[in-house]
Design a protein around this motif. Structure first.
Motif, PDB file in Angstrom:
ATOM      1  N   MET A   1     -45.477  57.322  20.053  1.00 37.53           N
ATOM      2  CA  MET A   1     -44.652  58.431  19.612  1.00 37.53           C
ATOM      3  C   MET A   1     -44.711  58.616  18.104  1.00 37.53           C
ATOM      4  O   MET A   1     -43.948  59.386  17.574  1.00 37.53           O
ATOM      5  N   ASN A   2     -45.588  57.947  17.449  1.00 38.03           N
ATOM      6  CA  ASN A   2     -45.700  58.077  15.995  1.00 38.03           C
ATOM      7  C   ASN A   2     -47.019  58.729  15.597  1.00 38.03           C
ATOM      8  O   ASN A   2     -47.587  58.415  14.566  1.00 38.03           O
ATOM      9  N   ASP A   3     -47.495  59.660  16.424  1.00 33.50           N
ATOM     10  CA  ASP A   3     -48.786  60.310  16.185  1.00 33.50           C
ATOM     11  C   ASP A   3     -48.877  60.990  14.826  1.00 33.50           C
ATOM     12  O   ASP A   3     -49.961  61.085  14.260  1.00 33.50           O
ATOM     13  N   PHE A   4     -47.759  61.487  14.308  1.00 29.16           N
ATOM     14  CA  PHE A   4     -47.775  62.211  13.037  1.00 29.16           C
ATOM     15  C   PHE A   4     -47.464  61.317  11.844  1.00 29.16           C
ATOM     16  O   PHE A   4     -47.293  61.816  10.735  1.00 29.16           O
ATOM     17  N   ASP A   5     -47.424  60.003  12.019  1.00 28.17           N
ATOM     18  CA  ASP A   5     -47.146  59.117  10.878  1.00 28.17           C
ATOM     19  C   ASP A   5     -48.169  59.281   9.754  1.00 28.17           C
ATOM     20  O   ASP A   5     -47.847  59.075   8.589  1.00 28.17           O
ATOM     21  N   PHE A   6     -49.395  59.664  10.103  1.00 26.51           N
ATOM     22  CA  PHE A   6     -50.417  59.885   9.066  1.00 26.51           C
ATOM     23  C   PHE A   6     -49.970  60.937   8.065  1.00 26.51           C
ATOM     24  O   PHE A   6     -50.438  60.976   6.927  1.00 26.51           O
ATOM     25  N   PHE A   7     -49.059  61.823   8.469  1.00 32.46           N
ATOM     26  CA  PHE A   7     -48.696  62.991   7.668  1.00 32.46           C
ATOM     27  C   PHE A   7     -47.483  62.739   6.761  1.00 32.46           C
ATOM     28  O   PHE A   7     -47.140  63.591   5.944  1.00 32.46           O
ATOM     29  N   ILE A   8     -46.870  61.585   6.865  1.00 31.27           N
ATOM     30  CA  ILE A   8     -45.683  61.296   6.061  1.00 31.27           C
ATOM     31  C   ILE A   8     -46.092  61.177   4.595  1.00 31.27           C
ATOM     32  O   ILE A   8     -47.058  60.505   4.253  1.00 31.27           O
ATOM     33  N   GLY A   9     -45.366  61.855   3.731  1.00 33.43           N
ATOM     34  CA  GLY A   9     -45.649  61.820   2.304  1.00 33.43           C
ATOM     35  C   GLY A   9     -45.795  63.218   1.731  1.00 33.43           C
ATOM     36  O   GLY A   9     -45.385  64.207   2.338  1.00 33.43           O
ATOM     37  N   THR A  10     -46.402  63.279   0.554  1.00 35.53           N
ATOM     38  CA  THR A  10     -46.570  64.539  -0.169  1.00 35.53           C
ATOM     39  C   THR A  10     -48.053  64.878  -0.257  1.00 35.53           C
ATOM     40  O   THR A  10     -48.888  64.006  -0.519  1.00 35.53           O
ATOM     41  N   TRP A  11     -48.361  66.151  -0.055  1.00 30.73           N
ATOM     42  CA  TRP A  11     -49.740  66.626   0.066  1.00 30.73           C
ATOM     43  C   TRP A  11     -49.978  67.861  -0.788  1.00 30.73           C
ATOM     44  O   TRP A  11     -49.106  68.728  -0.890  1.00 30.73           O
ATOM     45  N   ASN A  12     -51.178  67.940  -1.360  1.00 32.01           N
ATOM     46  CA  ASN A  12     -51.684  69.185  -1.934  1.00 32.01           C
ATOM     47  C   ASN A  12     -52.425  69.902  -0.815  1.00 32.01           C
ATOM     48  O   ASN A  12     -53.156  69.267  -0.045  1.00 32.01           O
ATOM     49  N   VAL A  13     -52.241  71.209  -0.735  1.00 28.12           N
ATOM     50  CA  VAL A  13     -52.760  71.957   0.404  1.00 28.12           C
ATOM     51  C   VAL A  13     -53.618  73.118  -0.075  1.00 28.12           C
ATOM     52  O   VAL A  13     -53.181  73.935  -0.897  1.00 28.12           O
ATOM     53  N   HIS A  14     -54.842  73.192   0.460  1.00 26.30           N
ATOM     54  CA  HIS A  14     -55.713  74.345   0.237  1.00 26.30           C
ATOM     55  C   HIS A  14     -55.651  75.207   1.499  1.00 26.30           C
ATOM     56  O   HIS A  14     -56.076  74.780   2.574  1.00 26.30           O
ATOM     57  N   ASN A  15     -55.078  76.404   1.367  1.00 20.61           N
ATOM     58  CA  ASN A  15     -54.936  77.343   2.474  1.00 20.61           C
ATOM     59  C   ASN A  15     -56.064  78.354   2.456  1.00 20.61           C
ATOM     60  O   ASN A  15     -56.455  78.844   1.388  1.00 20.61           O
ATOM     61  N   ARG A  16     -56.513  78.690   3.631  1.00 21.55           N
ATOM     62  CA  ARG A  16     -57.504  79.754   3.817  1.00 21.55           C
ATOM     63  C   ARG A  16     -57.017  80.553   5.018  1.00 21.55           C
ATOM     64  O   ARG A  16     -56.904  80.028   6.124  1.00 21.55           O
ATOM     65  N   ARG A  17     -56.678  81.837   4.795  1.00 21.52           N
ATOM     66  CA  ARG A  17     -56.060  82.657   5.835  1.00 21.52           C
ATOM     67  C   ARG A  17     -56.757  84.006   5.937  1.00 21.52           C
ATOM     68  O   ARG A  17     -57.036  84.641   4.916  1.00 21.52           O
TER      69      ARG A  17
END
Length: 150
Positions: free
Chosen positions: A1-17
């Motif tokens: 149930m901890n599949d998203f643990d990799f995502f914990i923390g702060t991230w810089n995000v490059h968006n392409r839409r």
């Protein structure tokens, strides 16, 4: 149930839409974001806020895992809308890849929506969104986010 643990923390995000969805457009806009994710319920839930300074809005994602099915429900809210988006995206991870689906609408048109999460290692991951209007035979990817740990 901890599949998203990799995502914990702060991230810089490059968006392409895609500028225009479901029109055959191949014109993309790119912009930066910054995301912070927190862990709850011993990893069975998390919340992240993403800020898009150049766009003037923020987003909030709430993810909750059902312990019986190990499926995640993903809810999105935008600072421009003021409500959680429904229905949630529902799916699961297999290895380092998660797929999540929901029936939705885009500009009044029914669409099948898909999120794909790909873990690239401890300091990178990718999210992408795609729509299908033909029963999942074809997909138009319309938004990608490449995350690097801040």
């Amino acid at each position: 149930m901890n599949d998203f643990d990799f995502f914990i923390g702060t991230w810089n995000v490059h968006n392409r839409r895609l500028v225009s969805r479901l029109t055959g457009s191949d014109e993309w806009e790119e912009f930066a974001g910054r995301s912070t994710c927190t862990r709850h319920f011993d990893g069975a839930a998390n919340v992240d806020e993403i800020v898009f300074p150049a766009k003037g809005f923020s987003g909030l994602t709430v993810r909750v895992c059902d312990p019986a099915t190990r499926e995640w429900s993903i809810y999105w809210a935008s600072s421009t809308g003021g409500a959680l988006g429904l229905p949630p995206m529902v799916g699961r991870f297999e290895g380092g890849r998660g797929e999540f689906y929901a029936d939705d609408a885009h500009e009044g048109r029914p669409v099948r929506c898909r999120f794909i999460w790909t873990v690239g290692g401890p300091d990178s991951c990718r999210w992408e969104q795609a729509f299908s209007v033909d029963g999942e035979r074809t997909w138009e990817t319309n938004w990608t986010m490449d995350f690097t740990r801040a």
